[in-house]
Design a protein around this motif. Structure first.
Motif, PDB file in Angstrom:
ATOM      1  N   GLN A 162      12.812   2.106  -7.031  1.00 41.92           N
ATOM      2  CA  GLN A 162      14.136   1.996  -7.623  1.00 41.92           C
ATOM      3  C   GLN A 162      15.130   1.621  -6.542  1.00 41.92           C
ATOM      4  N   ALA A 163      15.751   0.470  -6.726  1.00 41.43           N
ATOM      5  CA  ALA A 163      16.776  -0.001  -5.814  1.00 41.43           C
ATOM      6  C   ALA A 163      18.144   0.440  -6.339  1.00 41.43           C
ATOM      7  N   PRO A 164      19.131   0.529  -5.461  1.00 36.66           N
ATOM      8  CA  PRO A 164      20.469   0.945  -5.894  1.00 36.66           C
ATOM      9  C   PRO A 164      20.995   0.052  -7.012  1.00 36.66           C
ATOM     10  N   GLY A 165      21.462   0.671  -8.078  1.00 35.98           N
ATOM     11  CA  GLY A 165      22.032  -0.081  -9.187  1.00 35.98           C
ATOM     12  C   GLY A 165      21.033  -0.751 -10.090  1.00 35.98           C
ATOM     13  N   LYS A 166      19.746  -0.520  -9.847  1.00 34.78           N
ATOM     14  CA  LYS A 166      18.719  -1.162 -10.667  1.00 34.78           C
ATOM     15  C   LYS A 166      17.845  -0.118 -11.347  1.00 34.78           C
ATOM     16  N   GLU A 167      17.165  -0.549 -12.381  1.00 30.20           N
ATOM     17  CA  GLU A 167      16.236   0.347 -13.060  1.00 30.20           C
ATOM     18  C   GLU A 167      14.955   0.501 -12.237  1.00 30.20           C
ATOM     19  N   ARG A 168      14.309   1.614 -12.440  1.00 26.97           N
ATOM     20  CA  ARG A 168      13.031   1.834 -11.791  1.00 26.97           C
ATOM     21  C   ARG A 168      11.991   0.853 -12.343  1.00 26.97           C
ATOM     22  N   GLU A 169      11.140   0.355 -11.471  1.00 27.36           N
ATOM     23  CA  GLU A 169      10.099  -0.579 -11.895  1.00 27.36           C
ATOM     24  C   GLU A 169       8.772  -0.187 -11.279  1.00 27.36           C
ATOM     25  N   VAL A 170       7.726  -0.536 -11.982  1.00 28.04           N
ATOM     26  CA  VAL A 170       6.386  -0.285 -11.458  1.00 28.04           C
ATOM     27  C   VAL A 170       6.030  -1.399 -10.486  1.00 28.04           C
ATOM     28  N   VAL A 171       5.442  -1.024  -9.381  1.00 27.53           N
ATOM     29  CA  VAL A 171       5.031  -1.984  -8.349  1.00 27.53           C
ATOM     30  C   VAL A 171       3.530  -2.233  -8.424  1.00 27.53           C
ATOM     31  N   SER A 172       2.770  -1.160  -8.520  1.00 26.28           N
ATOM     32  CA  SER A 172       1.321  -1.296  -8.509  1.00 26.28           C
ATOM     33  C   SER A 172       0.690  -0.032  -9.068  1.00 26.28           C
ATOM     34  N   CYS A 173      -0.531  -0.171  -9.584  1.00 30.95           N
ATOM     35  CA  CYS A 173      -1.260   0.970 -10.135  1.00 30.95           C
ATOM     36  C   CYS A 173      -2.732   0.828  -9.774  1.00 30.95           C
ATOM     37  N   PHE A 174      -3.358   1.953  -9.444  1.00 31.21           N
ATOM     38  CA  PHE A 174      -4.746   1.938  -8.979  1.00 31.21           C
ATOM     39  C   PHE A 174      -5.537   3.004  -9.710  1.00 31.21           C
ATOM     40  N   ALA A 175      -6.663   2.581 -10.294  1.00 31.07           N
ATOM     41  CA  ALA A 175      -7.547   3.526 -10.969  1.00 31.07           C
ATOM     42  C   ALA A 175      -8.827   3.651 -10.146  1.00 31.07           C
ATOM     43  N   ASN A 176      -8.969   4.773  -9.479  1.00 29.66           N
ATOM     44  CA  ASN A 176     -10.141   4.958  -8.610  1.00 29.66           C
ATOM     45  C   ASN A 176     -11.438   5.014  -9.414  1.00 29.66           C
ATOM     46  N   SER A 177     -11.350   5.435 -10.671  1.00 32.67           N
ATOM     47  CA  SER A 177     -12.549   5.607 -11.492  1.00 32.67           C
ATOM     48  C   SER A 177     -13.304   4.300 -11.667  1.00 32.67           C
ATOM     49  N   ASP A 178     -12.581   3.179 -11.738  1.00 28.73           N
ATOM     50  CA  ASP A 178     -13.264   1.896 -11.876  1.00 28.73           C
ATOM     51  C   ASP A 178     -12.788   0.858 -10.861  1.00 28.73           C
ATOM     52  N   GLY A 179     -11.922   1.258  -9.954  1.00 28.42           N
ATOM     53  CA  GLY A 179     -11.440   0.356  -8.906  1.00 28.42           C
ATOM     54  C   GLY A 179     -10.430  -0.668  -9.363  1.00 28.42           C
ATOM     55  N   SER A 180      -9.930  -0.551 -10.571  1.00 30.43           N
ATOM     56  CA  SER A 180      -9.008  -1.556 -11.086  1.00 30.43           C
ATOM     57  C   SER A 180      -7.623  -1.392 -10.470  1.00 30.43           C
ATOM     58  N   THR A 181      -6.951  -2.521 -10.339  1.00 29.08           N
ATOM     59  CA  THR A 181      -5.607  -2.543  -9.768  1.00 29.08           C
ATOM     60  C   THR A 181      -4.692  -3.419 -10.625  1.00 29.08           C
ATOM     61  N   TRP A 182      -3.401  -3.141 -10.511  1.00 32.44           N
ATOM     62  CA  TRP A 182      -2.378  -3.957 -11.181  1.00 32.44           C
ATOM     63  C   TRP A 182      -1.217  -4.115 -10.221  1.00 32.44           C
ATOM     64  N   TYR A 183      -0.636  -5.297 -10.189  1.00 28.91           N
ATOM     65  CA  TYR A 183       0.506  -5.565  -9.310  1.00 28.91           C
ATOM     66  C   TYR A 183       1.619  -6.251 -10.087  1.00 28.91           C
ATOM     67  N   GLU A 184       2.823  -5.868  -9.749  1.00 25.15           N
ATOM     68  CA  GLU A 184       3.990  -6.576 -10.255  1.00 25.15           C
ATOM     69  C   GLU A 184       4.009  -7.960  -9.625  1.00 25.15           C
ATOM     70  N   GLU A 185       4.471  -8.937 -10.385  1.00 26.33           N
ATOM     71  CA  GLU A 185       4.329 -10.333  -9.969  1.00 26.33           C
ATOM     72  C   GLU A 185       4.935 -10.608  -8.584  1.00 26.33           C
ATOM     73  N   SER A 186       6.080 -10.033  -8.277  1.00 27.25           N
ATOM     74  CA  SER A 186       6.769 -10.368  -7.031  1.00 27.25           C
ATOM     75  C   SER A 186       6.072  -9.828  -5.785  1.00 27.25           C
ATOM     76  N   VAL A 187       5.115  -8.914  -5.958  1.00 22.29           N
ATOM     77  CA  VAL A 187       4.439  -8.344  -4.780  1.00 22.29           C
ATOM     78  C   VAL A 187       2.998  -8.844  -4.646  1.00 22.29           C
ATOM     79  N   LYS A 188       2.544  -9.602  -5.618  1.00 22.22           N
ATOM     80  CA  LYS A 188       1.164 -10.109  -5.548  1.00 22.22           C
ATOM     81  C   LYS A 188       0.973 -10.946  -4.290  1.00 22.22           C
ATOM     82  N   GLY A 189      -0.119 -10.702  -3.605  1.00 18.88           N
ATOM     83  CA  GLY A 189      -0.406 -11.420  -2.369  1.00 18.88           C
ATOM     84  C   GLY A 189       0.246 -10.812  -1.137  1.00 18.88           C
ATOM     85  N   ARG A 190       1.175  -9.880  -1.342  1.00 18.54           N
ATOM     86  CA  ARG A 190       1.843  -9.234  -0.200  1.00 18.54           C
ATOM     87  C   ARG A 190       1.500  -7.746  -0.110  1.00 18.54           C
TER      88      ARG A 190
END
Length: 121
Positions: free
Chosen positions: A39-67
């Motif tokens: 959450q940045a000042p004046g902005k809504e909270r957003e999800v950046v990434s999520c990790f499920a250890n049970s199956d190794g799956s990951t999810w990334y917000e578009e602006s952070v993909k590759g970084r």
């Protein structure tokens, strides 16, 4: 008792790197997926990434993909967020939290206290 404790935030120059850690207790990484939200000042909270250890799956917000890379260490019951090529717009308070299925993943109730990441020259 479920607890999430973040560490690793700080001040870094644009183009720099940081690694955030989220140490979990009260459950194992196989029981809950863990994600990072910000959450940045004046902005809504957003999800950046999520990790499920049970199956190794990951999810990334578009602006952070590759970084950003999310990963887990079962032996330490800890989830990491490796952040490279940081930009000023990445400046925010970063929270780790349990996250659920869906696009984008939603928080599911357990939160850490947050850690400040500031990207500035």
């Amino acid at each position: 008792q479920v607890q999430l404790v973040e560490s690793g935030g700080g001040l870094v120059q644009p183009g720099g790197s940081l690694r955030l850690s989220c140490a979990a207790s009260g459950f194992t990484l196989d029981e809950y997926a863990i994600g990072w939200f910000r959450q940045a000042p004046g902005k809504e909270r957003e999800v950046v990434s999520c990790f499920a250890n049970s199956d190794g799956s990951t999810w990334y917000e578009e602006s952070v993909k590759g970084r950003f890379t999310i990963s887990g260490d079962n032996s330490k019951n800890t989830v990491y967020l490796e952040m490279n090529n940081l930009k000023p717009e990445d400046t925010a308070v970063y929270y780790c939290a349990t996250c659920g299925a869906g696009v984008p993943p939603r928080p599911t109730g357990y939160w850490g206290q947050g850690t400040q990441v500031t990207v500035s020259s």
